[in-house]
Motif scaffolding. Sequence first.
Motif, mmCIF file in Angstrom:
data_model
loop_
_atom_site.group_PDB
_atom_site.id
_atom_site.type_symbol
_atom_site.label_atom_id
_atom_site.label_comp_id
_atom_site.label_asym_id
_atom_site.label_seq_id
_atom_site.Cartn_x
_atom_site.Cartn_y
_atom_site.Cartn_z
ATOM 1 N N ASP A 176 -7.954 -95.002 80.708
ATOM 2 C CA ASP A 176 -7.001 -95.784 81.497
ATOM 3 C C ASP A 176 -5.761 -94.938 81.763
ATOM 4 O O ASP A 176 -4.857 -94.852 80.929
ATOM 5 N N ILE A 177 -5.721 -94.331 82.927
ATOM 6 C CA ILE A 177 -4.613 -93.448 83.294
ATOM 7 C C ILE A 177 -3.285 -94.194 83.351
ATOM 8 O O ILE A 177 -2.230 -93.624 83.104
ATOM 9 N N ALA A 178 -3.334 -95.479 83.638
ATOM 10 C CA ALA A 178 -2.100 -96.271 83.739
ATOM 11 C C ALA A 178 -1.326 -96.273 82.421
ATOM 12 O O ALA A 178 -0.101 -96.322 82.423
ATOM 13 N N GLU A 184 -2.404 -85.945 90.103
ATOM 14 C CA GLU A 184 -3.362 -86.951 89.635
ATOM 15 C C GLU A 184 -4.296 -86.374 88.574
ATOM 16 O O GLU A 184 -4.585 -87.022 87.574
ATOM 17 N N ALA A 185 -4.758 -85.150 88.790
ATOM 18 C CA ALA A 185 -5.634 -84.500 87.806
ATOM 19 C C ALA A 185 -4.881 -84.235 86.514
ATOM 20 O O ALA A 185 -5.415 -84.430 85.417
ATOM 21 N N SER A 186 -3.635 -83.802 86.644
ATOM 22 C CA SER A 186 -2.820 -83.549 85.451
ATOM 23 C C SER A 186 -2.635 -84.819 84.630
ATOM 24 O O SER A 186 -2.722 -84.794 83.408
ATOM 25 N N GLU A 230 -12.984 -81.081 91.412
ATOM 26 C CA GLU A 230 -14.314 -81.464 90.945
ATOM 27 C C GLU A 230 -14.217 -82.450 89.783
ATOM 28 O O GLU A 230 -14.839 -83.512 89.813
ATOM 29 N N ILE A 231 -13.437 -82.106 88.765
ATOM 30 C CA ILE A 231 -13.311 -82.970 87.586
ATOM 31 C C ILE A 231 -12.778 -84.339 87.993
ATOM 32 O O ILE A 231 -13.306 -85.369 87.582
ATOM 33 N N TYR A 232 -11.734 -84.345 88.805
ATOM 34 C CA TYR A 232 -11.122 -85.601 89.227
ATOM 35 C C TYR A 232 -12.110 -86.439 90.041
ATOM 36 O O TYR A 232 -12.244 -87.648 89.815
ATOM 37 N N ALA A 270 -5.131 -78.794 80.052
ATOM 38 C CA ALA A 270 -5.475 -80.102 80.609
ATOM 39 C C ALA A 270 -4.286 -80.753 81.303
ATOM 40 O O ALA A 270 -4.451 -81.481 82.275
ATOM 41 N N THR A 271 -3.095 -80.482 80.822
ATOM 42 C CA THR A 271 -1.897 -81.138 81.330
ATOM 43 C C THR A 271 -1.349 -80.482 82.593
ATOM 44 O O THR A 271 -0.840 -81.152 83.469
ATOM 45 N N TYR A 272 -1.461 -79.183 82.692
ATOM 46 C CA TYR A 272 -0.910 -78.457 83.842
ATOM 47 C C TYR A 272 -2.039 -78.028 84.772
ATOM 48 O O TYR A 272 -2.468 -76.891 84.772
ATOM 49 N N ARG A 273 -2.501 -78.985 85.564
ATOM 50 C CA ARG A 273 -3.595 -78.758 86.501
ATOM 51 C C ARG A 273 -3.022 -78.491 87.888
ATOM 52 O O ARG A 273 -1.811 -78.377 88.059
#
Length: 108
Positions: free
Chosen positions: A97-99, A36-38, A70-72, A29-32
């Motif tokens: 909340d990505i922030a 932004e997706a990561s 797609e996911i993003y 999940a972290t290394y996309r």
Amino acid sequence: MDASPEYRAIELVKGEHVENRRKRLRYQATYRGFKEASLLIGGFAMANLGAMSNTELDEFEALLQFSDREIYGWAMGKCEAPAHIVGPLFKRLQQFDIAKTIHGPPID
């Protein structure tokens, strides 16, 4: 040697110990493919994987099989996600909340 009931409850998921599975999913999940997706998917994983049930882990793992774009796009509402993807876990991803992953908690 027979495992205790507590150990058997978390022992294997698809031939893998649950904690190892969580670590693998966190990494995936972290290394996309793009930052932004990561941040979104990885941040969501860091915040939620520890509390996910086996069913939620299955759903999250299935979601990670799709492309980053797609996911993003689905999570950000840029395009409509397939009906089989939209469920409670995906809705939590959309509301994440990505922030908070970028800036951290507010400083008082």
